[in-house]
Design a protein around this motif. Structure first.
Motif, PDB file in Angstrom:
ATOM      1  N   GLU A 275       0.851  -1.188   0.000  1.00 60.79           N
ATOM      2  CA  GLU A 275       0.000   0.000   0.000  1.00 60.79           C
ATOM      3  C   GLU A 275       0.890   1.243   0.000  1.00 60.79           C
ATOM      4  OE1 GLU A 275      -2.662  -0.812   3.260  1.00 60.79           O
ATOM      5  OE2 GLU A 275      -3.543  -2.522   2.201  1.00 60.79           O
ATOM      6  N   THR A 276       1.266   1.647  -1.199  1.00 61.64           N
ATOM      7  CA  THR A 276       2.369   2.576  -1.404  1.00 61.64           C
ATOM      8  C   THR A 276       2.150   3.934  -0.760  1.00 61.64           C
ATOM      9  OG1 THR A 276       2.863   1.443  -3.483  1.00 61.64           O
ATOM     10  CG2 THR A 276       3.792   3.645  -3.192  1.00 61.64           C
ATOM     11  N   SER A 277       0.956   4.494  -0.869  1.00 57.91           N
ATOM     12  CA  SER A 277       0.750   5.841  -0.339  1.00 57.91           C
ATOM     13  C   SER A 277       0.784   5.863   1.186  1.00 57.91           C
ATOM     14  CB  SER A 277      -0.570   6.428  -0.845  1.00 57.91           C
ATOM     15  OG  SER A 277      -1.686   5.830  -0.211  1.00 57.91           O
ATOM     16  N   GLY A 278       0.602   4.715   1.837  1.00 56.36           N
ATOM     17  CA  GLY A 278       0.768   4.683   3.287  1.00 56.36           C
ATOM     18  C   GLY A 278       2.195   5.019   3.675  1.00 56.36           C
ATOM     19  N   VAL A 279       3.154   4.437   2.938  1.00 53.56           N
ATOM     20  CA  VAL A 279       4.568   4.702   3.196  1.00 53.56           C
ATOM     21  C   VAL A 279       4.926   6.131   2.805  1.00 53.56           C
ATOM     22  CG1 VAL A 279       6.929   4.032   2.588  1.00 53.56           C
ATOM     23  CG2 VAL A 279       5.147   2.271   2.878  1.00 53.56           C
ATOM     24  N   HIS A 280       4.586   6.508   1.578  1.00 59.07           N
ATOM     25  CA  HIS A 280       5.027   7.807   1.074  1.00 59.07           C
ATOM     26  C   HIS A 280       4.183   8.956   1.629  1.00 59.07           C
ATOM     27  CE1 HIS A 280       8.148   6.192  -1.453  1.00 59.07           C
ATOM     28  NE2 HIS A 280       7.325   5.197  -1.745  1.00 59.07           N
ATOM     29  N   GLY A 281       2.958   8.665   2.048  1.00 60.88           N
ATOM     30  CA  GLY A 281       2.171   9.675   2.754  1.00 60.88           C
ATOM     31  C   GLY A 281       2.754   9.985   4.120  1.00 60.88           C
ATOM     32  N   ALA A 282       3.224   8.949   4.819  1.00 57.91           N
ATOM     33  CA  ALA A 282       3.865   9.170   6.123  1.00 57.91           C
ATOM     34  C   ALA A 282       5.156   9.966   5.955  1.00 57.91           C
ATOM     35  CB  ALA A 282       4.142   7.832   6.801  1.00 57.91           C
ATOM     36  N   LEU A 283       5.940   9.620   4.935  1.00 57.29           N
ATOM     37  CA  LEU A 283       7.175  10.374   4.678  1.00 57.29           C
ATOM     38  C   LEU A 283       6.866  11.815   4.291  1.00 57.29           C
ATOM     39  CD1 LEU A 283       9.190   7.690   2.692  1.00 57.29           C
ATOM     40  CD2 LEU A 283       9.743   8.567   4.971  1.00 57.29           C
ATOM     41  N   ARG A 284       5.826  12.003   3.513  1.00 52.68           N
ATOM     42  CA  ARG A 284       5.446  13.353   3.104  1.00 52.68           C
ATOM     43  C   ARG A 284       5.042  14.189   4.317  1.00 52.68           C
ATOM     44  NH1 ARG A 284       2.407  15.134  -2.127  1.00 52.68           N
ATOM     45  NH2 ARG A 284       1.790  17.260  -1.649  1.00 52.68           N
ATOM     46  N   PHE A 285       4.269  13.606   5.213  1.00 52.72           N
ATOM     47  CA  PHE A 285       3.905  14.327   6.427  1.00 52.72           C
ATOM     48  C   PHE A 285       5.159  14.713   7.208  1.00 52.72           C
ATOM     49  CE2 PHE A 285       3.503  14.071  11.019  1.00 52.72           C
ATOM     50  CZ  PHE A 285       2.688  15.176  11.236  1.00 52.72           C
TER      51      PHE A 285
ATOM     52  N   GLY B  57       7.367  -6.629   2.645  1.00 51.19           N
ATOM     53  CA  GLY B  57       6.136  -6.453   1.886  1.00 51.19           C
ATOM     54  C   GLY B  57       6.231  -5.276   0.936  1.00 51.19           C
ATOM     55  N   TYR B  58       6.909  -4.191   1.365  1.00 50.49           N
ATOM     56  CA  TYR B  58       7.088  -3.036   0.492  1.00 50.49           C
ATOM     57  C   TYR B  58       7.893  -3.423  -0.746  1.00 50.49           C
ATOM     58  CZ  TYR B  58       8.536   1.517  -1.255  1.00 50.49           C
ATOM     59  OH  TYR B  58       8.770   2.589  -2.076  1.00 50.49           O
ATOM     60  N   GLU B  59       9.002  -4.125  -0.538  1.00 49.76           N
ATOM     61  CA  GLU B  59       9.866  -4.458  -1.665  1.00 49.76           C
ATOM     62  C   GLU B  59       9.205  -5.427  -2.638  1.00 49.76           C
ATOM     63  OE1 GLU B  59      14.364  -3.622  -0.202  1.00 49.76           O
ATOM     64  OE2 GLU B  59      13.761  -5.719  -0.401  1.00 49.76           O
ATOM     65  N   HIS B  60       8.394  -6.337  -2.125  1.00 51.17           N
ATOM     66  CA  HIS B  60       7.786  -7.365  -2.970  1.00 51.17           C
ATOM     67  C   HIS B  60       6.348  -7.021  -3.368  1.00 51.17           C
ATOM     68  CE1 HIS B  60      11.223  -9.438  -1.164  1.00 51.17           C
ATOM     69  NE2 HIS B  60      11.173 -10.261  -2.196  1.00 51.17           N
ATOM     70  N   ILE B  61       5.892  -5.827  -2.983  1.00 47.19           N
ATOM     71  CA  ILE B  61       4.529  -5.352  -3.270  1.00 47.19           C
ATOM     72  C   ILE B  61       3.524  -6.417  -2.844  1.00 47.19           C
ATOM     73  CG2 ILE B  61       3.052  -4.194  -4.968  1.00 47.19           C
ATOM     74  CD1 ILE B  61       5.456  -3.446  -6.549  1.00 47.19           C
ATOM     75  N   GLN B  62       3.627  -6.771  -1.553  1.00 45.20           N
ATOM     76  CA  GLN B  62       2.820  -7.835  -0.984  1.00 45.20           C
ATOM     77  C   GLN B  62       2.074  -7.369   0.258  1.00 45.20           C
ATOM     78  OE1 GLN B  62       1.547 -10.857  -0.968  1.00 45.20           O
ATOM     79  NE2 GLN B  62       2.152 -11.231  -3.083  1.00 45.20           N
ATOM     80  N   ARG B  63       0.912  -7.922   0.464  1.00 44.59           N
ATOM     81  CA  ARG B  63       0.132  -7.663   1.675  1.00 44.59           C
ATOM     82  C   ARG B  63       0.708  -8.439   2.861  1.00 44.59           C
ATOM     83  NH1 ARG B  63      -5.188  -5.997   2.712  1.00 44.59           N
ATOM     84  NH2 ARG B  63      -6.127  -6.860   4.597  1.00 44.59           N
ATOM     85  N   TRP B  64       1.125  -9.675   2.587  1.00 47.01           N
ATOM     86  CA  TRP B  64       1.655 -10.534   3.639  1.00 47.01           C
ATOM     87  C   TRP B  64       3.147 -10.286   3.840  1.00 47.01           C
ATOM     88  CZ3 TRP B  64      -0.670 -15.600   1.209  1.00 47.01           C
ATOM     89  CH2 TRP B  64      -2.056 -15.608   1.415  1.00 47.01           C
TER      90      TRP B  64
END
Length: 309
Positions: A92-102, A126-133
């Protein structure tokens, strides 16, 4: 091969996966981006403003993932404390980059008024492999309980434990994507030996409140801020969002602690899980990141307004 079919080819239909099936699933995962380049490198540029806090390391085979949080440099125990988490589901990419943006663009405006603890990427594998698990085919966002089966959840709980009871709010940044329906729900059904039941994906932003501690005014303050940036998800014909009854515009409720969700980890009075829809034709990646940052700002603004009331 479709994702749903690919998952169905692992194991025996109707039977939960064992270690052999998990290993087959893991062998199909491909590293597609870099946590070190996208997240850790971004933290380096924030050192002047924040105190960077290593809080553990994930070890998966030969790969190691250092875990880092950002803590307010001017932390004072008498101030309200807010936790921001992203990337509990690494895909869930924007979760990571939204937190960094804040952290990069907005946090300075709250200096001297609130203590902030930001964990931008809870699940680096999970971020690197674009995975939920995670690497072990475990959903970290069902694992915030003791003892936790997920390294990611256990590490975050250790970080938060000394501060538990001090948090005024926790906002956990997520997305609901089309791949939830095409890939991750079929995978869950296959893993657990259950039939896959098709659902629908809401088109727009929505929030998850806590059934056991509902805070409707807090949720609506976030909705009001985010709808200036991106659209709020309408309910379906049954008045539901993602299979749950809407309790207000853009809001559903889950029992956070019972389900082992990340938003239960602090015991804060005010909690919310954001859900951005990045696959909408009406939203861009920029809007998604901005919506996540706006949600965090709205949560903090609400806490500060309550503290001064």
């Amino acid at each position: 091969m479709s994702s749903a079919f690919a998952h169905a080819t692992i194991g025996t239909p109707g039977q939960p996966w064992g270690p052999e099936e998990v290993a087959q699933w893991r062998a199909r995962q491909v590293r597609q981006r870099s946590h070190a380049d996208d997240v850790l490198a971004a933290l380096v540029g924030l050192d002047a403003q924040w105190q960077r806090e290593p809080y553990g390391e994930l070890v998966y085979g030969s790969r190691r993932y250092p875990l880092h949080a950002l803590r307010s440099k001017d932390w004072q125990d008498h101030r309200p404390t807010v936790l921001v988490t992203g990337g509990v589901h690494g895909y869930e990419t924007s979760g990571v980059h939204g937190a960094l943006r804040f952290a990069r663009e907005h946090a300075a405006g709250y200096a001297g008024r609130v203590n902030l603890l930001v964990v931008p990427c809870v699940s680096p594998w999970g971020y690197e492999h674009i995975q939920r698990w995670n690497h072990d085919a475990i959903d970290p966002n069902r694992s915030f309980r003791e003892p936790s089966p997920a390294q990611e959840a256990a590490a975050l709980m250790r970080l938060v434990a000394p501060l538990r009871g001090q948090f005024a709010a926790h906002i956990d940044l997520h997305e609901t994507t089309d791949t939830d329906e095409t890939e991750f729900r079929p995978a869950l059904a296959a893993r657990d030996g259950k039939p896959f039941e098709p659902g629908s994906i809401p088109d727009g932003f929505y929030l998850v409140d806590d059934t056991e501690n509902p805070q409707p005014a807090f949720q609506q303050a976030i909705i009001a801020a985010v709808e200036k940036i991106t659209h709020i998800a309408p309910t379906d014909a049954q008045g539901q969002l993602i299979g749950s009854p809407a309790v207000a515009r853009g809001v559903i409720r889950y029992p956070l602690r019972t389900l082992g969700l990340c938003a239960s980890v602090t015991g804060a009075r005010y909690t919310s899980t954001t859900e951005v829809y990045p696959d909408s034709p009406r939203a861009t990646p920029e809007q998604c990141n901005a919506a996540q940052a706006a949600a965090v700002c709205a949560a903090i603004d609400f806490v500060l307004a309550q503290a001064s009331a």
